[in-house]
Write a protein that holds these residues in place. Structure first.
Motif, PDB file in Angstrom:
ATOM      1  N   ILE A 168     -30.332  14.815  84.942  1.00  0.00           N
ATOM      2  CA  ILE A 168     -31.148  13.524  84.975  1.00  0.00           C
ATOM      3  C   ILE A 168     -30.856  12.533  86.224  1.00  0.00           C
ATOM      4  O   ILE A 168     -31.599  12.092  86.844  1.00  0.00           O
ATOM      5  N   VAL A 169     -29.512  12.759  86.408  1.00  0.00           N
ATOM      6  CA  VAL A 169     -29.142  11.701  87.675  1.00  0.00           C
ATOM      7  C   VAL A 169     -30.139  12.297  88.831  1.00  0.00           C
ATOM      8  O   VAL A 169     -30.859  11.335  89.853  1.00  0.00           O
ATOM      9  N   SER A 174     -17.388  14.804  81.609  1.00  0.00           N
ATOM     10  CA  SER A 174     -15.931  15.416  80.963  1.00  0.00           C
ATOM     11  C   SER A 174     -14.581  15.137  81.568  1.00  0.00           C
ATOM     12  O   SER A 174     -13.464  15.127  81.158  1.00  0.00           O
ATOM     13  N   ASP A 175     -14.807  15.065  82.953  1.00  0.00           N
ATOM     14  CA  ASP A 175     -13.645  15.026  83.628  1.00  0.00           C
ATOM     15  C   ASP A 175     -13.110  13.699  83.441  1.00  0.00           C
ATOM     16  O   ASP A 175     -11.950  13.450  83.362  1.00  0.00           O
ATOM     17  N   TYR A 176     -13.864  12.851  83.205  1.00  0.00           N
ATOM     18  CA  TYR A 176     -13.319  11.313  82.687  1.00  0.00           C
ATOM     19  C   TYR A 176     -12.668  11.143  81.764  1.00  0.00           C
ATOM     20  O   TYR A 176     -11.763  10.597  81.159  1.00  0.00           O
ATOM     21  N   MET A 177     -13.140  12.113  80.614  1.00  0.00           N
ATOM     22  CA  MET A 177     -12.731  12.340  79.142  1.00  0.00           C
ATOM     23  C   MET A 177     -11.203  12.698  79.320  1.00  0.00           C
ATOM     24  O   MET A 177     -10.274  12.324  78.817  1.00  0.00           O
ATOM     25  N   LYS A 178     -11.012  13.726  80.336  1.00  0.00           N
ATOM     26  CA  LYS A 178      -9.943  14.267  80.479  1.00  0.00           C
ATOM     27  C   LYS A 178      -8.833  13.469  81.319  1.00  0.00           C
ATOM     28  O   LYS A 178      -7.560  13.429  80.980  1.00  0.00           O
ATOM     29  N   ARG A 179      -9.368  12.342  82.010  1.00  0.00           N
ATOM     30  CA  ARG A 179      -8.310  11.854  83.014  1.00  0.00           C
ATOM     31  C   ARG A 179      -8.159  10.309  82.485  1.00  0.00           C
ATOM     32  O   ARG A 179      -7.081   9.749  82.714  1.00  0.00           O
ATOM     33  N   ARG A 222     -22.909  19.881  77.159  1.00  0.00           N
ATOM     34  CA  ARG A 222     -24.221  19.403  77.266  1.00  0.00           C
ATOM     35  C   ARG A 222     -24.460  18.070  77.875  1.00  0.00           C
ATOM     36  O   ARG A 222     -25.496  17.916  78.861  1.00  0.00           O
ATOM     37  N   VAL A 223     -23.679  17.186  77.646  1.00  0.00           N
ATOM     38  CA  VAL A 223     -23.779  15.802  78.613  1.00  0.00           C
ATOM     39  C   VAL A 223     -23.555  16.258  79.895  1.00  0.00           C
ATOM     40  O   VAL A 223     -24.108  15.760  80.740  1.00  0.00           O
ATOM     41  N   ASP A 224     -22.287  16.926  80.343  1.00  0.00           N
ATOM     42  CA  ASP A 224     -22.470  17.311  81.750  1.00  0.00           C
ATOM     43  C   ASP A 224     -23.331  17.796  82.242  1.00  0.00           C
ATOM     44  O   ASP A 224     -24.177  17.639  83.404  1.00  0.00           O
ATOM     45  N   PHE A 225     -24.211  18.847  81.699  1.00  0.00           N
ATOM     46  CA  PHE A 225     -25.352  19.688  82.014  1.00  0.00           C
ATOM     47  C   PHE A 225     -26.469  18.625  82.321  1.00  0.00           C
ATOM     48  O   PHE A 225     -27.189  18.706  83.349  1.00  0.00           O
ATOM     49  N   PHE A 226     -26.737  17.753  81.267  1.00  0.00           N
ATOM     50  CA  PHE A 226     -27.946  16.834  81.574  1.00  0.00           C
ATOM     51  C   PHE A 226     -27.849  15.874  82.295  1.00  0.00           C
ATOM     52  O   PHE A 226     -28.618  15.204  82.981  1.00  0.00           O
TER      53      PHE A 226
END
Ligand code: MN
Length: 350
Positions: A259-260, A276-281, A251-255
């Motif tokens: 919003i940006v 989500s990519d930063y969470m994984k990296r 949901r964070v990625d989607f919005f």
């Protein structure tokens, strides 16, 4: 080893990565702040006031354990089969003091921690305390702590007097951590005055939920600010399996994308990658206080098995039986070694 079946695992060392201590001087200073009632921080005064003035068997045991960097801690580690603790100053650390006081205390407490770590180098690793609100001093102190004291990262206890690390004035600390190759551990503390009311009146301000709400939001603020575009090699470690953020990533990625594109918020700028990519990296999560198989497995599935590390949250959640939960995760022995030992060795450079 413990009498309840917790013993050495075959070829695996348990490294617990979010373990707290408090110098007696810090305890005395917290007590004085609370007696004087000068912090204006209702969350701190309520929670730390409970620990320091309640005088119950439970709180006294925690406060005693917090202040020990010797035999009692080692005996507790032996009883739970913990080979090594990564030790940091308890929340809220120095962030409740004014910037000059905090920066001075960081130096003396880091010297003391380094001495204990040196005495028990086979069992203890230390993280540096810093004063985020003295940004250049914090960066300098992290460099000193890593290069001269052998500490292996910094801990920041979420907001600093209501301010968040997404503000660029705090970024010298991130710059130093990235260039030193050490992580910043983003640990919770009670929410600031601007956020505490509905949590405190319902008894949800502390570790039960308020910590996660505030620290999870802080993590998202950091990601959204573009810190990881500026410092692509920066490592952030977050406890409690990511303060619930792994659950929200879809949901964070989607919005975020939507919003940006509207330009509604000055602060929300385009990022090179999805949140989500930063969470994984850039982010590692630890299992502190969350000895619960479904959620550990969920975090591993969302972020990757190499992003999830073990922590106990000693002495606040010193529950020997919880170690058995992580011993029996439905994963292979090499994966269990990764969870307990090798990822921590790699992230903290042990
Ligand atoms: Mn903790």
């Amino acid at each position: 080893m413990g009498s309840d079946g917790i013993g050495a695992l075959d070829g695996i060392k348990r490294i617990a990565t979010e373990e707290a201590y408090a110098p007696p001087d810090l305890i005395a200073r917290y007590k004085q702040l609370i007696r004087d009632g000068v912090t204006g921080d209702a969350g701190f005064e309520s929670l730390m006031g409970y620990f320091l003035f309640n005088n119950s068997e439970r709180t006294n045991a925690i406060v005693d354990r917090l202040q020990d960097l010797g035999q009692r801690r080692l005996a507790d580690m032996d009883a739970t089969g913990v080979a090594r603790q990564i030790i940091s100053l308890t929340a809220p650390g120095l962030q409740v003091f004014d910037a000059d006081t905090a920066a001075g205390l960081a130096i003396s407490y880091n010297d003391q921690l380094a001495e204990a770590v040196g005495t028990h180098a086979d069992r203890f690793t230390g993280l540096a305390a810093v004063a985020p609100h003295a940004p250049s001093a914090a960066a300098k102190e992290l460099e000193r702590a890593v290069n001269h004291l052998g500490l292996r990262g910094a801990i920041v206890n979420s907001h600093t007097q209501g301010e968040y690390l997404d503000d660029e004035k705090f970024w010298p600390l991130f710059e130093a951590a990235e260039s030193l190759g050490v992580p910043v551990y983003l640990h919770p503390q009670t929410p600031p005055p601007s956020m505490i009311k509905p949590l405190l009146e319902s008894g949800l301000d502390g570790a039960i939920y308020g910590f996660a709400v505030e620290t999870g939001m802080h993590l998202l603020r950091i990601i959204m600010s573009g810190v990881f575009d500026r410092f692509p090699k920066l490592k952030l470690v977050v406890g409690h399996l990511g303060e619930a953020i792994p659950y929200w990533l879809f949901r964070v990625d989607f919005f975020h994308r939507g919003i940006v594109s509207t330009g509604r918020y000055e602060r929300l700028k385009p990022l090179k990658l999805k949140p989500s990519d930063y969470m994984k990296r850039n982010v590692y999560v630890t299992s502190s206080g969350m000895a619960w198989e479904p959620v550990i497995m969920y975090a591993r599935s969302v972020l990757g098995a190499d992003r999830v590390l073990y922590a106990m949250d000693y002495p606040y959640q010193y529950q020997p039986e919880e170690v058995l939960v992580t011993d029996h995760l439905p994963i292979s022995q090499p994966e269990l070694k990764q969870f307990y030992q090798s990822t921590a060795q790699q992230v903290f450079g042990i």
